[in-house]
Design an enzyme around this catalytic site. Structure first.
Site, PDB file in Angstrom:
ATOM      1  CB  CYS A  89      58.281  65.876  21.223  1.00  0.00           C
ATOM      2  SG  CYS A  89      56.676  65.879  21.845  1.00  0.00           S
TER       3      CYS A  89
ATOM      4  NE  ARG B 178      63.478  63.249  22.340  1.00  0.00           N
ATOM      5  CZ  ARG B 178      64.092  62.885  23.624  1.00  0.00           C
ATOM      6  NH1 ARG B 178      65.168  62.191  24.031  1.00  0.00           N
ATOM      7  NH2 ARG B 178      64.089  63.770  24.596  1.00  0.00           N
TER       8      ARG B 178
ATOM      9  CD1 TRP C 254      54.300  59.516  22.990  1.00  0.00           C
ATOM     10  CD2 TRP C 254      53.838  61.006  24.629  1.00  0.00           C
ATOM     11  NE1 TRP C 254      53.479  59.028  24.300  1.00  0.00           N
ATOM     12  CE2 TRP C 254      53.189  59.827  25.249  1.00  0.00           C
ATOM     13  CE3 TRP C 254      53.692  62.345  25.359  1.00  0.00           C
ATOM     14  CZ2 TRP C 254      52.619  59.872  26.509  1.00  0.00           C
ATOM     15  CZ3 TRP C 254      53.021  62.158  26.494  1.00  0.00           C
ATOM     16  CH2 TRP C 254      52.524  60.961  27.114  1.00  0.00           C
TER      17      TRP C 254
ATOM     18  CG  ASN D 129      60.895  67.186  24.238  1.00  0.00           C
ATOM     19  OD1 ASN D 129      59.968  66.598  24.718  1.00  0.00           O
ATOM     20  ND2 ASN D 129      62.131  66.714  24.586  1.00  0.00           N
ATOM     21  N   GLY D 130      58.306  69.220  25.278  1.00  0.00           N
ATOM     22  CA  GLY D 130      58.187  69.673  26.990  1.00  0.00           C
ATOM     23  C   GLY D 130      56.758  70.145  27.227  1.00  0.00           C
TER      24      GLY D 130
ATOM     25  CD  GLU E 263      61.325  45.187  33.189  1.00  0.00           C
ATOM     26  OE1 GLU E 263      61.006  45.895  34.056  1.00  0.00           O
ATOM     27  OE2 GLU E 263      62.001  45.575  31.899  1.00  0.00           O
TER      28      GLU E 263
ATOM     29  CE  LYS F 296      60.558  45.810  28.785  1.00  0.00           C
ATOM     30  NZ  LYS F 296      61.082  46.366  29.611  1.00  0.00           N
TER      31      LYS F 296
ATOM     32  CD  GLU G 209      57.246  48.288  28.100  1.00  0.00           C
ATOM     33  OE1 GLU G 209      57.228  49.551  27.767  1.00  0.00           O
ATOM     34  OE2 GLU G 209      58.388  47.670  28.431  1.00  0.00           O
TER      35      GLU G 209
ATOM     36  CG  HIS H  65      46.176  37.413  51.384  1.00  0.00           C
ATOM     37  ND1 HIS H  65      45.516  36.929  52.445  1.00  0.00           N
ATOM     38  CD2 HIS H  65      47.364  36.931  51.150  1.00  0.00           C
ATOM     39  CE1 HIS H  65      46.618  36.231  53.018  1.00  0.00           C
ATOM     40  NE2 HIS H  65      47.492  36.119  52.439  1.00  0.00           N
TER      41      HIS H  65
ATOM     42  CE  LYS I  85      64.965  53.412  25.372  1.00  0.00           C
ATOM     43  NZ  LYS I  85      64.561  52.074  25.891  1.00  0.00           N
TER      44      LYS I  85
HETATM   45  O1  M6R Z   1      64.770  56.547  31.056  1.00  0.00           O
HETATM   46  P1  M6R Z   1      64.071  56.026  32.385  1.00  0.00           P
HETATM   47  O2  M6R Z   1      64.957  54.796  33.088  1.00  0.00           O
HETATM   48  O3  M6R Z   1      63.965  57.075  33.595  1.00  0.00           O
HETATM   49  O4  M6R Z   1      62.909  55.576  32.014  1.00  0.00           O
HETATM   50  C1  M6R Z   1      61.643  55.160  32.875  1.00  0.00           C
HETATM   51  C2  M6R Z   1      60.849  54.355  32.429  1.00  0.00           C
HETATM   52  O5  M6R Z   1      59.941  55.259  31.582  1.00  0.00           O
HETATM   53  C3  M6R Z   1      61.087  53.149  31.581  1.00  0.00           C
HETATM   54  O6  M6R Z   1      61.949  52.389  32.303  1.00  0.00           O
HETATM   55  C4  M6R Z   1      60.008  52.414  30.893  1.00  0.00           C
HETATM   56  O7  M6R Z   1      59.302  51.679  31.797  1.00  0.00           O
HETATM   57  C5  M6R Z   1      60.509  51.457  29.944  1.00  0.00           C
HETATM   58  N1  M6R Z   1      60.790  51.861  28.538  1.00  0.00           N
HETATM   59  C6  M6R Z   1      59.656  50.197  29.847  1.00  0.00           C
HETATM   60  O8  M6R Z   1      60.297  49.031  29.072  1.00  0.00           O
END
Ligand code: M6R
Length: 616
Positions: free
Chosen positions: A2, A27, A76, A102-103, A482, A486, A489, A505, A611
């Site tokens: 949010c 956000r 969100w 937000n929260g 990673e 990527k 997501e 395994h 984000k």
């Molecule tokens: O802001 P942060 O690095 O703490 O966020 C952690 C994860 O939410 C973040 O790395 C997320 O996995 C990425 N946006 C993925 O691309």
């Protein structure tokens, strides 16, 4: 999650709020709303499910809503699915008080029951409406007093923006465990979740701390502590350019940010190398402390956690210190073996991730020293950690992290050298080789970016695959994690990252004709072992896209001429082994980007994500 914004000044508020929200959409983006006050219309609340553009159309870009004070929100969803009713702002039953939040209000059920027992009727399923209704329940003509009473009763996290139509010459802001800044403009003032939302109007900001409450008027801002005593807070100047948070001609922020990686790594590394040594000005660890360390924890979430996995391999190898990498959401509740001889490194782009922040607090409580690797200046994690190393990646807007991830890797390399030096485990030639290699990374990343069309081509071959495996060993496995995240997501393709030796395994049963296996084969020491695993999947029908170094590509091409263990090869420049992840991740980011593009996905705002994850 949010984004909130508030404006009070002389200009029409709605267009300013909408513009600010467009910078905060990263956000959360399942609904949006504004509340604007004018003498003629009173408190006018317009909100709608969907992206900001839906709201913007409803209010004709802000032109149909008049008034020079207001609040905005982009959501969100946590409590209650995305809908017009559940969107913010939420208003009290008389329509007098509007709130953006937000929260999460953790005790909202209890408070809601209490208010219902007093005859208050609710319209939404949200926790935030409870706050709006409570503000009115306690309101006796002084909105600030009512805010203080409500804050004393709620549990959880919040950044609030509040407006009351009885006193429309002011906005109220309050924060606990969710980011909130104030911005001081000319004849106007702002509250916002993030500086990007107000940078067009001011660079003069103040970061609120937990427990702070602020009253914003057009020409004056007063900040109070929880007891409503006025307090002074320092202002900060934001010096990065507005263009850093804009697309600058690129179709997507993600692509722009991928292309910005040479700069992000250079800006992060260069200022920290002086006279052939790593200098971390903001870190105060002594040789004694490091030599007595029993263990190092790296705690983070998502991609930042993956940085931790890479760093585990490098720190254990070069500093000879046991490293545990923990997901922040698990660390908090696993009674971790942490004490004053443990260094806990927390990694977070946003510096606001709730799990990481609370894990850090837990580590401190247990007596550990905490060191944060953070991108957002002034964020909670940066402020609360004992030591901070900033990644100078600049603002990252796309939900999928790229340049911040690369800058985090670079910081972990610097930290490895720094610790190895203090502990005396790194022979000078190796130290110098890694340091030299680190300085070369930006130009090597540029080289990889210049080969992007090759990766686009491979994406065009495989974008329809339903399932993709990333296999690798050691650092290659870490980078596969990673690459896999990527891909899933942003393109919604199911993918898994597997330690190559572990496939047999169980998971190898999923490999069938045409399954795409991305074989990460940059790590020289284990190259031959990895290639044996490649042959195993190839034998079972997989299509194999190998990622290796330029020099090994030559070897592989010779081999593929006869026995074809791989179908295609992407290569990266040769580098010191521990630096290869910084190069290998770039083609994987590009591959995901192009796959998502071909699949028509909303790359910068993938479904269900946000984000900055400020809820547990
Ligand atoms: O802001 P942060 O690095 O703490 O966020 C952690 C994860 O939410 C973040 O790395 C997320 O996995 C990425 N946006 C993925 O691309």
């Amino acid at each position: 999650m949010c984004g909130i914004i508030g404006y009070i000044g002389e200009e029409e508020a709605a267009p300013i709020l909408l513009d600010g929200l467009s910078k905060l959409e990263y956000r959360g983006y399942d609904s949006a709303g504004v509340a604007v006050y004018s003498k003629d219309q009173g408190l006018n609340v317009v909100k709608a499910k969907g992206r900001l553009e839906v709201l913007s159309r409803l209010v004709d870009g802000g032109k149909s809503v008049h008034g020079t004070v207001g609040l905005g929100h982009t959501r969100w969803a946590t409590h209650g699915q995305p809908s017009d009713i559940n969107s913010h702002p939420h208003v009290s039953h008389s329509g007098k008080i509007a709130v953006v939040h937000n929260g999460i209000i953790e005790n909202y059920v209890k408070l809601k029951q209490f208010l219902i027992s007093k005859g208050v009727a609710f319209v939404s399923e949200t926790d935030t409406e409870v706050v709006a209704q409570m503000l009115e329940y306690y309101y006796e003509g002084d909105i600030l007093a009512s805010v203080a009473k409500v804050l004393a009763r709620i549990e959880g996290s919040y950044a609030f923006g509040i407006i009351c139509s009885d006193c429309p010459n002011q906005l109220i802001a309050a924060r606990k465990d969710s980011p909130l800044i104030l911005g001081f403009g000319k004849d106007c003032n702002f509250l916002a979740s993030d500086v990007t939302a107000i940078l067009k109007h001011t660079r003069d900001v103040c970061y609120l701390a937990d427990g702070d409450i602020a009253v914003l008027k057009q020409d004056q801002v007063t900040i109070y502590n929880v007891d409503l005593e006025p307090i002074e807070k320092p202002h900060s100047h934001v010096d990065w350019e507005i263009s850093a948070a804009e697309k600058g001609g690129y179709e997507h922020f993600m692509f722009k940010e991928i292309m910005e990686q040479p700069k992000a790594v250079r800006d992060t590394v260069s200022p920290r190398i002086r006279d052939g040594k790593v200098v971390l000005d903001s870190v105060n660890l002594t040789a004694d402390y490091v030599q007595n360390l029993k263990r190092l924890y790296i705690v983070a979430c998502g991609s930042s956690y993956h940085v931790g996995i890479v760093a585990k391999y490098t720190i254990e190898r070069l500093v000879r210190l046991p490293v545990e990498v923990a997901l922040a959401s698990e660390f908090r509740y696993c009674n971790p073996l942490v004490d004053e001889n443990t260094l806990v490194v927390v990694v977070s782009q946003s510096g606001e991730t709730a799990d990481t922040r609370d894990a850090m607090r837990e580590a401190k409580r247990l007596g550990a020293r905490t060191l944060a690797v953070v991108n957002v200046v002034g964020s909670t994690i940066a402020k609360e950690a004992d030591d901070v190393i900033y990644t100078w990646a600049g603002p990252e807007i796309a939900v999928a992290t790229t340049k911040a991830y690369s800058a985090q890797l670079a910081v972990m390399d610097l930290l490895t050298l720094y610790l190895g030096d203090l502990k005396g485990t790194l022979p000078a030639p190796e130290y110098d080789a890694i340091l030299g290699g680190l300085q070369k990374l930006p130009e090597q990343i540029e080289e990889i970016l210049s080969r992007k069309e090759d990766i686009q081509y491979y994406a065009s071959l495989y974008f329809n695959n339903q399932s993709v495996f990333f296999i690798g060993r050691n650092l290659d496995y870490a980078i596969g994690l990673e690459g896999s995240l990527k891909l899933k997501e942003i393109s919604y393709v199911h993918s898994e990252a597997y330690a190559a030796g572990e496939l047999k395994h169980g998971t190898i049963s999923l490999i069938e004709n045409g399954t795409l296996v991305v074989a990460l084969a940059t790590y020289g020491t284990l190259f031959d072992k990895l290639m044996s695993n490649v042959v195993e999947v190839k034998t079972r029908g997989a299509s194999v896209l190998a990622l290796t170094t330029d020099s090994r590509r030559v070897q592989l091409e010779k081999e593929t001429a006869n026995i074809r263990p791989v179908d295609h090869i992407i290569s990266i420049p040769d580098a010191h082994e521990i630096l290869l992840p910084s190069l290998a991740v770039v083609p994987l980011q590009l591959f995901s980007y192009y796959v998502a593009l071909l699949r028509g996905c909303d790359i910068d705002k993938p479904r269900n994500l946000a984000k900055s994850v400020t809820v547990e």
